[in-house]
Design a protein around this motif. Sequence first.
Motif, PDB file in Angstrom:
ATOM      1  N   PHE A 138     -56.342 -24.240  26.649  1.00 54.38           N
ATOM      2  CA  PHE A 138     -56.130 -25.543  27.289  1.00 54.38           C
ATOM      3  C   PHE A 138     -57.460 -26.111  27.791  1.00 54.38           C
ATOM      4  O   PHE A 138     -57.725 -27.295  27.652  1.00 54.38           O
ATOM      5  CB  PHE A 138     -55.143 -25.435  28.456  1.00 54.38           C
ATOM      6  CG  PHE A 138     -53.756 -25.014  28.043  1.00 54.38           C
ATOM      7  CD1 PHE A 138     -53.296 -25.244  26.761  1.00 54.38           C
ATOM      8  CD2 PHE A 138     -52.901 -24.391  28.962  1.00 54.38           C
ATOM      9  CE1 PHE A 138     -52.012 -24.849  26.378  1.00 54.38           C
ATOM     10  CE2 PHE A 138     -51.619 -23.991  28.581  1.00 54.38           C
ATOM     11  CZ  PHE A 138     -51.173 -24.219  27.295  1.00 54.38           C
ATOM     12  N   ALA A 139     -58.278 -25.249  28.369  1.00 56.07           N
ATOM     13  CA  ALA A 139     -59.572 -25.716  28.901  1.00 56.07           C
ATOM     14  C   ALA A 139     -60.466 -26.225  27.771  1.00 56.07           C
ATOM     15  O   ALA A 139     -61.058 -27.307  27.862  1.00 56.07           O
ATOM     16  CB  ALA A 139     -60.258 -24.571  29.656  1.00 56.07           C
ATOM     17  N   GLU A 140     -60.541 -25.471  26.682  1.00 58.59           N
ATOM     18  CA  GLU A 140     -61.403 -25.869  25.561  1.00 58.59           C
ATOM     19  C   GLU A 140     -60.875 -27.131  24.892  1.00 58.59           C
ATOM     20  O   GLU A 140     -61.643 -28.019  24.505  1.00 58.59           O
ATOM     21  CB  GLU A 140     -61.500 -24.727  24.532  1.00 58.59           C
ATOM     22  CG  GLU A 140     -62.296 -23.541  25.048  1.00 58.59           C
ATOM     23  CD  GLU A 140     -62.447 -22.437  23.994  1.00 58.59           C
ATOM     24  OE1 GLU A 140     -62.370 -22.739  22.783  1.00 58.59           O
ATOM     25  OE2 GLU A 140     -62.637 -21.274  24.391  1.00 58.59           O
ATOM     26  N   LEU A 141     -59.548 -27.221  24.773  1.00 55.36           N
ATOM     27  CA  LEU A 141     -58.962 -28.411  24.139  1.00 55.36           C
ATOM     28  C   LEU A 141     -59.209 -29.658  24.989  1.00 55.36           C
ATOM     29  O   LEU A 141     -59.546 -30.723  24.475  1.00 55.36           O
ATOM     30  CB  LEU A 141     -57.455 -28.220  23.945  1.00 55.36           C
ATOM     31  CG  LEU A 141     -57.025 -27.507  22.670  1.00 55.36           C
ATOM     32  CD1 LEU A 141     -55.520 -27.259  22.685  1.00 55.36           C
ATOM     33  CD2 LEU A 141     -57.397 -28.320  21.428  1.00 55.36           C
ATOM     34  N   ARG A 142     -59.040 -29.497  26.279  1.00 50.01           N
ATOM     35  CA  ARG A 142     -59.223 -30.638  27.185  1.00 50.01           C
ATOM     36  C   ARG A 142     -60.660 -31.168  27.095  1.00 50.01           C
ATOM     37  O   ARG A 142     -60.880 -32.375  26.983  1.00 50.01           O
ATOM     38  CB  ARG A 142     -58.891 -30.185  28.610  1.00 50.01           C
ATOM     39  CG  ARG A 142     -58.778 -31.284  29.618  1.00 50.01           C
ATOM     40  CD  ARG A 142     -58.252 -30.700  30.912  1.00 50.01           C
ATOM     41  NE  ARG A 142     -56.853 -30.287  30.776  1.00 50.01           N
ATOM     42  CZ  ARG A 142     -55.825 -31.126  30.875  1.00 50.01           C
ATOM     43  NH1 ARG A 142     -56.033 -32.410  31.095  1.00 50.01           N
ATOM     44  NH2 ARG A 142     -54.587 -30.704  30.761  1.00 50.01           N
ATOM     45  N   THR A 143     -61.617 -30.262  27.097  1.00 45.48           N
ATOM     46  CA  THR A 143     -63.025 -30.668  26.978  1.00 45.48           C
ATOM     47  C   THR A 143     -63.250 -31.414  25.665  1.00 45.48           C
ATOM     48  O   THR A 143     -63.868 -32.486  25.632  1.00 45.48           O
ATOM     49  CB  THR A 143     -63.940 -29.414  27.021  1.00 45.48           C
ATOM     50  OG1 THR A 143     -63.665 -28.706  28.230  1.00 45.48           O
ATOM     51  CG2 THR A 143     -65.402 -29.788  26.960  1.00 45.48           C
ATOM     52  N   ALA A 144     -62.733 -30.848  24.582  1.00 44.43           N
ATOM     53  CA  ALA A 144     -62.930 -31.465  23.268  1.00 44.43           C
ATOM     54  C   ALA A 144     -62.234 -32.824  23.187  1.00 44.43           C
ATOM     55  O   ALA A 144     -62.794 -33.788  22.659  1.00 44.43           O
ATOM     56  CB  ALA A 144     -62.398 -30.532  22.182  1.00 44.43           C
ATOM     57  N   LEU A 145     -61.045 -32.911  23.732  1.00 46.45           N
ATOM     58  CA  LEU A 145     -60.282 -34.164  23.643  1.00 46.45           C
ATOM     59  C   LEU A 145     -60.915 -35.265  24.488  1.00 46.45           C
ATOM     60  O   LEU A 145     -61.029 -36.410  24.037  1.00 46.45           O
ATOM     61  CB  LEU A 145     -58.825 -33.918  24.072  1.00 46.45           C
ATOM     62  CG  LEU A 145     -57.977 -33.227  22.998  1.00 46.45           C
ATOM     63  CD1 LEU A 145     -56.692 -32.660  23.592  1.00 46.45           C
ATOM     64  CD2 LEU A 145     -57.657 -34.196  21.861  1.00 46.45           C
ATOM     65  N   GLU A 146     -61.332 -34.921  25.690  1.00 45.07           N
ATOM     66  CA  GLU A 146     -61.967 -35.935  26.548  1.00 45.07           C
ATOM     67  C   GLU A 146     -63.240 -36.475  25.896  1.00 45.07           C
ATOM     68  O   GLU A 146     -63.556 -37.649  25.995  1.00 45.07           O
ATOM     69  CB  GLU A 146     -62.272 -35.359  27.936  1.00 45.07           C
ATOM     70  CG  GLU A 146     -61.039 -35.022  28.764  1.00 45.07           C
ATOM     71  CD  GLU A 146     -60.157 -36.230  29.095  1.00 45.07           C
ATOM     72  OE1 GLU A 146     -60.522 -37.387  28.772  1.00 45.07           O
ATOM     73  OE2 GLU A 146     -59.072 -36.015  29.669  1.00 45.07           O
ATOM     74  N   ALA A 147     -63.962 -35.585  25.205  1.00 43.29           N
ATOM     75  CA  ALA A 147     -65.227 -35.996  24.575  1.00 43.29           C
ATOM     76  C   ALA A 147     -65.025 -36.978  23.422  1.00 43.29           C
ATOM     77  O   ALA A 147     -65.960 -37.672  23.024  1.00 43.29           O
ATOM     78  CB  ALA A 147     -65.980 -34.758  24.078  1.00 43.29           C
ATOM     79  N   THR A 148     -63.813 -37.048  22.870  1.00 44.67           N
ATOM     80  CA  THR A 148     -63.588 -37.977  21.747  1.00 44.67           C
ATOM     81  C   THR A 148     -63.572 -39.427  22.214  1.00 44.67           C
ATOM     82  O   THR A 148     -63.767 -40.334  21.415  1.00 44.67           O
ATOM     83  CB  THR A 148     -62.238 -37.713  21.034  1.00 44.67           C
ATOM     84  OG1 THR A 148     -61.174 -37.961  21.973  1.00 44.67           O
ATOM     85  CG2 THR A 148     -62.148 -36.306  20.492  1.00 44.67           C
ATOM     86  N   GLY A 149     -63.285 -39.644  23.496  1.00 47.88           N
ATOM     87  CA  GLY A 149     -63.163 -41.003  24.006  1.00 47.88           C
ATOM     88  C   GLY A 149     -61.899 -41.701  23.530  1.00 47.88           C
ATOM     89  O   GLY A 149     -61.739 -42.913  23.702  1.00 47.88           O
TER      90      GLY A 149
END
Length: 239
Positions: free
Chosen positions: A24-35
């Motif tokens: 969840f932590a890694e996905l959240r970081t990746a998803l937020e970075a997509t904008g």
Amino acid sequence: MDTRPDLSVVVPAYNEVDNLAPLFAELRTALEATGRTWELVLIDDGSTDGTAQAMQAEAARDPRVVALLLEKNAGQSAALAAGLSRARGEVVVTLDADLQNDPADLPRVLAALEHADVVSGIRTDRQDTWVRLVSSRIANTVRRNVLGDPVTDIGCSFKAYRREVLVGLPMFVGVHRFLPALCVFRGARFAEVKLSHRARRHGVSKYGVGNRLWRGIADLIGVQWLKTRLVKYRIRGDR
Ligand code: UDP
Ligand code: MG
């Protein structure tokens, strides 16, 4: 008001509780970075280890997270099908819950989708046993030769689809190994992207050679027939 998010990430899991917090932590970081706007569709495939509770807790924290709980273990294809039918995003991304796929690869997958309708990952430096590596190589070669599909590494679950290519596709036990091929048979543009692969740190693989080989062959015969019979059309007007 249309509330369709840009991106849906669909993650089936069966007994993966120890992988979920870092996932969840890694996905959240990746998803937020997509904008982009996003939703995360988590599917608990009848786990017995607390996976469902961890998913529900995550969903309770964030309205963009959906926890879809299957009544009992129905298999990876069923869990994926349930997740895909729940996903509302313009783009639908799939990956495994066991951290073998790296969410940090998301931008590469999305970039490849700019010029394609379906993107499939290729695991580089794959972190599995040699038996798995050899059996995957043989299975991919046989399947490509029989079906004439372009997928190098079907076992890499990190894939992305424009939502329209998934609409109306038949779902069956084993379909998770044929989805990009089915899309291509209906005319979808296909691309591949090299991705990283990590060893499983928690939990166990749900597959061995035995539960893939014979089912894989049976499925291949079915999909060979399906290839000739899939309905295929483009809409020219709608009013
Ligand atoms: N999975 C599932 N239901 C099943 C078997 C597997 O949802 O009945 C999920 C599993 O939790 C993982 C993904 O499918 O997120 C791939 O499974 P696994 O990692 O065991 O496959 P492998 O990487 O060994 O091929
Ligand atoms: Mg795995």
